[in-house]
Design a protein around this motif. Structure first.
Motif, PDB file in Angstrom:
ATOM      1  N   LEU A   1     -27.132 -42.917 -19.579  1.00 16.54           N
ATOM      2  CA  LEU A   1     -25.657 -42.589 -19.889  1.00 16.54           C
ATOM      3  C   LEU A   1     -24.978 -43.880 -20.131  1.00 16.54           C
ATOM      4  N   VAL A   2     -23.928 -43.809 -20.821  1.00 14.42           N
ATOM      5  CA  VAL A   2     -22.966 -45.001 -21.297  1.00 14.42           C
ATOM      6  C   VAL A   2     -21.666 -44.300 -20.612  1.00 14.42           C
ATOM      7  N   MET A   3     -21.234 -45.071 -19.785  1.00  8.55           N
ATOM      8  CA  MET A   3     -19.821 -44.539 -19.207  1.00  8.55           C
ATOM      9  C   MET A   3     -18.723 -45.802 -19.133  1.00  8.55           C
ATOM     10  N   TRP A   4     -17.796 -45.313 -20.027  1.00  5.05           N
ATOM     11  CA  TRP A   4     -16.662 -46.274 -20.129  1.00  5.05           C
ATOM     12  C   TRP A   4     -15.460 -45.466 -20.105  1.00  5.05           C
ATOM     13  N   TRP A   5     -14.665 -45.932 -19.213  1.00  5.52           N
ATOM     14  CA  TRP A   5     -13.239 -45.475 -18.865  1.00  5.52           C
ATOM     15  C   TRP A   5     -13.342 -43.905 -18.395  1.00  5.52           C
ATOM     16  N   ASN A   6     -12.886 -42.932 -19.117  1.00  4.03           N
ATOM     17  CA  ASN A   6     -13.173 -41.595 -18.667  1.00  4.03           C
ATOM     18  C   ASN A   6     -14.290 -40.988 -19.631  1.00  4.03           C
ATOM     19  N   PHE A   7     -14.874 -41.773 -20.120  1.00  5.68           N
ATOM     20  CA  PHE A   7     -16.015 -40.835 -21.111  1.00  5.68           C
ATOM     21  C   PHE A   7     -17.150 -41.083 -20.621  1.00  5.68           C
TER      22      PHE A   7
END
Length: 349
Positions: free
Chosen positions: A289-295
């Motif tokens: 997964l790539v998680m950044w901010w709310n995405f």
């Protein structure tokens, strides 16, 4: 809930290998926006562990005096590729989202929002709330389900007695209990609140195919676990579990204990103070997964496109009926996204 960090990091997440003993994860303090900034304690994600099952984000807050902190005021903001799970111990939060849902989060009921393809929502503690106390959790959606149409669910939660404990399962189910939470999940999961009186103890059966996390709201709590191959399992259930070497830990308030798969149960024991924990679990999540901010996405480029669409559709009002929609009835502006990093950040393991 939104991740309101001004400079959120990009995380590439993968399934970690299972160990044999309890791993203790300590939280970091994060201010949740606003001039007075309601503080939350974040235990997931962190460098050492990014997921527990599909659970990928855990904020624990309160009990906070709303008169001092200003309570929760989170303007409309976006999500993709995940579910949010709201669970309260005290207080009340008003939820609005771009599917048209308008609901109150209260103790004893779970609110689950599936972002899927894209959603926007707001969360504001109500004027009647004097103390705010609870957890906000995110679930990563698997690749085959992460583009589903967004929807919202609200369900009342019952309780069961297990030894000295009161157990409230609000996502999934626990072995040995008949009730299953009436909300939709896309991977095998469980979430439950477990309360013990001072001096009480309980043996909680676990799915041995799950990894688990135990987040302490009130403590300390003493844990003891037994793996499926342990010769000491019978003694652990019927005797003194805290005597089993290498399988015990004492968790303080706000700490999270990680239990790898292959464990059939955990014994919880309270000391001189009552205990309240949130048990999380699920099958190890094998996707990156790539998680950044709310995405949540699968690549830097995909997340950058989510941000571009949010800024154009909602902040720039270019296409308010696009991926994220609009939140009707919120008396204010939506939350702009932070700037993306100027260079691609290296994946974290």
């Amino acid at each position: 809930m939104s991740n309101l960090e001004r400079d959120p990091v990009e995380l590439r997440c993968h399934a970690e290998g299972a160990g044999a003993a309890i791993e203790v994860l300590r939280p970091r303090d994060v201010p949740l926006g606003g001039p007075r900034a309601m503080p939350v304690r974040r235990t997931l994600p962190q460098r050492g562990r990014t997921t527990i099952g599909a659970w990928c984000f855990a904020d624990h807050y309160g009990p906070d005096d709303v008169a001092e902190t200003g309570g929760m005021v989170v303007p409309p903001h976006p999500h993709t590729g995940l579910q949010t799970v709201s669970w309260l111990f005290q207080g009340e939060i008003e939820h609005r989202d771009s599917t048209g849902s308008h609901a109150l989060v209260r103790p004893g009921a779970v609110n689950l929002m599936t972002a899927g393809h894209g959603i926007s929502h707001s969360e504001v503690s109500t004027p009647a709330t004097t103390t705010l106390h609870g957890v906000q959790l995110w679930v990563a959606l698997p690749d085959g389900s992460r583009d589903v149409a967004p929807f919202f669910e609200h369900a009342e939660v019952g309780e069961a007695s297990v030894d000295d404990a009161v157990v409230r399962v609000f996502v999934g189910t626990l072995p040995g209990l008949d009730d299953e939470a009436a909300v939709t999940v896309f991977t095998p999961l469980v979430a439950a609140q477990i309360d013990l009186p001072a001096g009480g103890e309980a043996w909680i059966e676990l799915d041995a195919g799950f990894e688990h996390g135990i987040l302490v709201d009130r403590g300390p709590v003493h844990l003891a676990i037994a793996a499926t191959e342990d010769e000491d399992l019978e003694a652990m259930v019927g005797g003194d579990p805290l005597a089993v070497a290498g399988h015990t830990a004492t968790l303080e308030r706000a700490e999270l204990g990680y239990l790898p798969p292959r464990h059939e149960g955990v014994r919880l024991r309270a000391g001189a103070e009552p205990v309240r924990v949130v048990l999380l679990g699920g099958t190890p999540f094998g996707e990156e997964l790539v998680m950044w901010w709310n995405f949540i996405g699968r690549s830097h480029e995909e997340v950058a496109e989510f941000r571009r669409q949010w800024q154009a559709e909602v902040i720039g009002r270019d296409n308010p009926d696009g991926r994220f929609g609009t939140v009707a009835g919120y008396p204010g502006d939506s939350l702009p996204a932070p700037e993306l990093p100027t260079v691609r950040l290296k994946p974290r393991s």
